[in-house]
Scaffold this motif. Structure first.
Motif, mmCIF file in Angstrom:
data_model
loop_
_atom_site.group_PDB
_atom_site.id
_atom_site.type_symbol
_atom_site.label_atom_id
_atom_site.label_comp_id
_atom_site.label_asym_id
_atom_site.label_seq_id
_atom_site.Cartn_x
_atom_site.Cartn_y
_atom_site.Cartn_z
ATOM 1 N N ILE A 1 -39.065 51.708 -10.245
ATOM 2 C CA ILE A 1 -40.191 50.856 -9.430
ATOM 3 C C ILE A 1 -39.632 50.712 -8.069
ATOM 4 O O ILE A 1 -38.394 50.461 -7.772
ATOM 5 N N TYR A 2 -40.617 51.127 -7.185
ATOM 6 C CA TYR A 2 -40.321 51.049 -5.798
ATOM 7 C C TYR A 2 -40.723 49.571 -5.147
ATOM 8 O O TYR A 2 -41.994 49.426 -5.525
ATOM 9 N N GLY B 1 -43.822 45.041 0.983
ATOM 10 C CA GLY B 1 -43.955 44.180 -0.168
ATOM 11 C C GLY B 1 -44.707 45.221 -1.240
ATOM 12 O O GLY B 1 -45.195 44.767 -2.488
ATOM 13 N N THR B 2 -45.080 46.204 -0.687
ATOM 14 C CA THR B 2 -46.002 46.980 -1.715
ATOM 15 C C THR B 2 -45.087 47.853 -2.758
ATOM 16 O O THR B 2 -44.159 48.517 -2.256
ATOM 17 N N ALA B 3 -45.679 47.809 -3.947
ATOM 18 C CA ALA B 3 -44.996 48.441 -5.248
ATOM 19 C C ALA B 3 -45.353 49.703 -5.740
ATOM 20 O O ALA B 3 -46.788 50.079 -5.497
ATOM 21 N N ALA B 4 -44.591 50.630 -6.212
ATOM 22 C CA ALA B 4 -45.077 51.717 -6.489
ATOM 23 C C ALA B 4 -44.154 52.121 -8.066
ATOM 24 O O ALA B 4 -43.117 51.489 -8.152
ATOM 25 N N HIS B 5 -44.743 53.234 -8.639
ATOM 26 C CA HIS B 5 -44.003 53.326 -9.971
ATOM 27 C C HIS B 5 -43.921 54.799 -10.087
ATOM 28 O O HIS B 5 -44.886 55.479 -9.714
ATOM 29 N N ARG C 1 -35.582 50.553 -4.483
ATOM 30 C CA ARG C 1 -35.774 50.829 -5.801
ATOM 31 C C ARG C 1 -34.907 50.427 -7.021
ATOM 32 O O ARG C 1 -33.802 50.223 -6.818
ATOM 33 N N LEU C 2 -35.628 49.966 -8.029
ATOM 34 C CA LEU C 2 -35.154 49.749 -9.179
ATOM 35 C C LEU C 2 -35.411 50.927 -10.253
ATOM 36 O O LEU C 2 -36.255 51.390 -10.649
ATOM 37 N N ASN C 3 -33.975 51.374 -10.664
ATOM 38 C CA ASN C 3 -34.056 52.662 -11.243
ATOM 39 C C ASN C 3 -33.357 52.540 -12.558
ATOM 40 O O ASN C 3 -32.252 52.036 -12.530
ATOM 41 N N TYR C 4 -33.898 52.894 -13.827
ATOM 42 C CA TYR C 4 -33.214 52.732 -15.036
ATOM 43 C C TYR C 4 -33.602 54.075 -15.940
ATOM 44 O O TYR C 4 -34.646 54.629 -15.783
#
Length: 199
Positions: free
Chosen positions: A92-93, A98-102, A159-162
């Motif tokens: 998740i970026y 503040g715009t998010a993307a996946h 980025r949250l990366n898992y």
């Protein structure tokens, strides 16, 4: 008997409290090409002592911009880090507005597999991750790892990366874990290894 250093367990006995996490080794990066934890070397324990191990890396900075942090595994006392891996990642970026993307990603690799990518190398762009390694000493089933990272990318994205890593080794116990970069070095960073108490 009760004391300041014991707890009462469910079987009505007093004993020392379990710590949960046992610190094994900290390696501090300083312009390091890799960070390697090898069982039996420099006080590293990576064997059947624990069913699960935890790696925590903090304050990572990189020498190269837009670089990747990778992990690889050994079954031959560090002679090679070429165990076949299969990785699935979800990310998740968010940008500075503040715009998010996946995004999803995957990789099959005989050797290093990416756990962080496109990381920035600015002095304030810190990178962090943790990785659980499950049952590395097994010689009857494949081994597995789960990781999660907080990253500041080179293009002002966060980025949250898992993801999961399936390590296609059945007969061979894992005895080494190596972290490196795709292009440059770890300028700084603290890499800690813990054993998670069985029970």
């Amino acid at each position: 008997t009760a004391s300041s250093s014991t707890v009462l367990y469910g079987d009505n006995t007093w004993a020392a409290a379990g710590s949960g996490l046992t610190h094994i080794k900290t390696i501090t990066a300083s312009s390091s090409s890799d960070i390697t934890f090898l069982d039996g070397t420099s006080d590293v324990v990576l064997d059947a002592t624990y069913d699960t191990y935890l790696f925590i890396a903090t304050k990572i900075t990189l020498s190269s911009d837009d670089d990747a942090v990778r992990v690889s595994f050994s079954i031959d006392e560090g002679s090679n880090y070429d165990s076949q891996t299969y990785r699935a990642t979800e990310a998740i970026y968010v940008d500075t507005s503040g715009t998010a993307a996946h995004q999803t990603d995957g990789e099959a690799s005989a050797g290093a597999t990416t756990i962080m990518g496109a990381a920035g190398n600015g002095s304030s762009e810190g990178q962090y991750f943790q990785m659980y390694l499950y049952n590395p000493a097994s010689t009857t089933v494949k081994k597995s790892a789960y990781y999660i990272s907080n990253e500041e990318l080179h293009n002002s994205l966060f980025r949250l990366n898992y993801g999961l890593i399936s390590i296609a080794e059945t007969a061979g116990a894992l005895d080494g874990v190596r972290f490196d970069c795709n292009a440059g070095d770890f300028t700084t960073g603290d890499f800690r290894l813990y054993g998670i108490t069985n029970g």
